[in-house]
Design an enzyme around this catalytic site. Structure first.
Site, short mmCIF file in Angstrom:
data_model
loop_
_atom_site.label_atom_id
_atom_site.label_comp_id
_atom_site.label_asym_id
_atom_site.label_seq_id
_atom_site.Cartn_x
_atom_site.Cartn_y
_atom_site.Cartn_z
N LYS A 13 0.81 -1.23 0.00
CA LYS A 13 0.00 0.00 0.00
C LYS A 13 0.84 1.27 0.00
CE LYS A 13 -0.69 0.09 5.01
NZ LYS A 13 -1.46 -0.53 6.09
N ARG B 201 -6.80 0.10 17.79
CA ARG B 201 -7.36 0.31 16.44
C ARG B 201 -8.30 -0.86 16.21
NH1 ARG B 201 -3.98 1.20 10.84
NH2 ARG B 201 -4.45 -1.00 10.57
C1 PLP Z 1 -0.48 -1.22 6.80
C2 PLP Z 1 -0.75 -2.46 7.50
C3 PLP Z 1 0.28 -3.40 7.68
C4 PLP Z 1 1.71 -3.14 7.23
O1 PLP Z 1 2.31 -2.17 8.04
P1 PLP Z 1 3.85 -1.73 7.86
O2 PLP Z 1 4.12 -0.87 9.03
O3 PLP Z 1 3.92 -1.00 6.56
O4 PLP Z 1 4.66 -2.97 7.84
C5 PLP Z 1 -0.03 -4.59 8.30
N1 PLP Z 1 -1.29 -4.84 8.76
C6 PLP Z 1 -2.29 -3.96 8.61
C7 PLP Z 1 -3.64 -4.29 9.15
C8 PLP Z 1 -2.07 -2.74 7.99
O5 PLP Z 1 -3.06 -1.87 7.85
#
Ligand code: PLP
Length: 366
Positions: free
Chosen positions: A39, A134
């Protein structure tokens, strides 16, 4: 032909190397699967391919548009939707994702109906809230949710998971991740089927893996930032052996002049209605670059030339003090910056910033 500006240069060789380093150290810590989270790079297909070459076992995304981009690029690996599905989009979710992360029983029922209507089974990972506040249900609710998933014809329980260090800044520990493993075991006993995947968080769980302190039973991490930028996100340190010079933002100088550091006249607010503050460094050589807040916020950019100081930006002008630049800056020159995670996200999102892939020595594709 010179590459167009502004641009973000993406070093795919280094992203691949980061994926390989991180997948390797996770396997050594007993975590068999690293899911590559794309993302931050808007599911740029070159980035996704580099992650897969480096050995991630699947790809994950927060947004359906990005999953569609991966599908269109022809990826045939398991795709996970990270953000909880919207009730209004369950049809698209089961079409585009093999699995989604979930916490709401009503959404689970809607996903099951959509999957059954499409003649599919959709994988579900139940999210547990372990302190970061969250997404996720409380630990006491997980067994009932797992039973619900087992009853719903369109769904298959793939795993349980948690997410930390996103809202509450809670750092993964043997205690909170150990709790997740216990919950997976409770669900296994209650449903009579072991839970295949125990998904122990994001890039912030890597320091535990490096230190050999990640609880046995965690099978998967979902990693974006650390592959894209080399940094774990618990303490912000470089993962051993990883590269942080993966993305470079490049912009062109459109004016360079001597100017006083301080404005002159009655002061109101700047272009974004902030009350700005200024440091008086006297008369300085200052460059204006063709890049602005509509592309990347200036606070997310660090000049590669340590003598330069980012002063600020409006929508489409970036002001840089170049008085002490290592090399003299002239009109038409390119200036290079290292973006942080937010900066990568913004540069990749701006339609004005060209995305240029580099794969090590000299290679360049657009
Ligand atoms: C964005 C996200 C990740 C990845 O996070 P990073 O810090 O980029 O490794 C993993 N799990 C969820 C639910 C996320 O929203």
């Amino acid at each position: 032909m010179p590459a167009p500006t502004p641009r973000v240069e993406i070093d795919l060789g280094k992203i691949e190397a980061n994926a390989r380093t991180i997948a390797g150290l996770c396997r050594k810590a007993g975590v068999n699967d690293v899911i590559g989270v794309t993302k931050g790079a808007l599911a740029h297909p070159g980035v996704a391919r580099a992650m897969l070459r480096g050995g991630v076992s699947g790809l994950a995304e927060s947004r359906l548009e990005n999953l569609a981009r991966l599908r269109e690029a022809g990826f045939h690996v398991p795709l996970t939707l990270l953000r909880l599905p919207s009730l209004s989009q369950v049809g698209e979710v089961v079409r585009l994702a093999d699995r989604s992360l979930n916490s709401e029983p009503e959404t689970l029922r809607a996903l099951s109906r959509a999957a059954a209507a499409a003649g599919r089974r959709h994988g579900v990972t139940l999210m547990v809230e372990l302190g970061d506040r969250r997404e996720g249900m409380s630990p006491e609710e997980v067994v009932a949710a797992a039973r619900l998933v087992a009853e719903l014809p369109g769904l298959e329980l793939v795993g349980v998971g948690t997410n930390l260090t996103c809202y509450g800044a809670v750092i993964p520990s043997p205690t909170n991740l150990g709790r997740l493993v216990e919950i997976a075991e409770e669900v296994g006993r209650a449903t009579g089927r072991p839970v295949p995947v125990v998904s122990g968080g994001n890039s912030s769980s890597l320091p535990l893996a490096v230190a050999g302190r990640i609880p046995r039973g965690i099978t998967e991490l979902r990693v974006g930032d650390a592959i894209l930028r080399g940094h774990e996100s618990a303490h912000g340190e470089l993962v051993p052996g990883a590269h942080d010079d993966t993305f470079t933002v490049v912009a062109e100088v459109i004016e360079v002049r001597q100017k006083p550091s301080l404005p002159e006249g009655e002061l109101g607010r700047d272009a974004f209605w902030n009350v700005p503050t200024f440091v008086d460094r006297g008369v300085r050589r200052r460059a204006i670059l063709a890049l602005g807040r509509q592309d990347v916020a200036p606070e997310n950019l660090a000049p590669l030339d340590r003598g330069m100081i980012v002063l600020g930006a409006s929508s489409d002008h970036l002001l840089v003090d170049v008085d002490e630049a290592a090399d003299p800056v002239r009109l038409g020159d390119e200036v290079r910056f290292r973006p942080n995670y937010a900066g990568i996200l913004q540069a990749m999102t701006s339609p004005y910033v060209h995305k240029v892939e580099r794969s090590g020595a000299g290679g360049e594709r657009r």
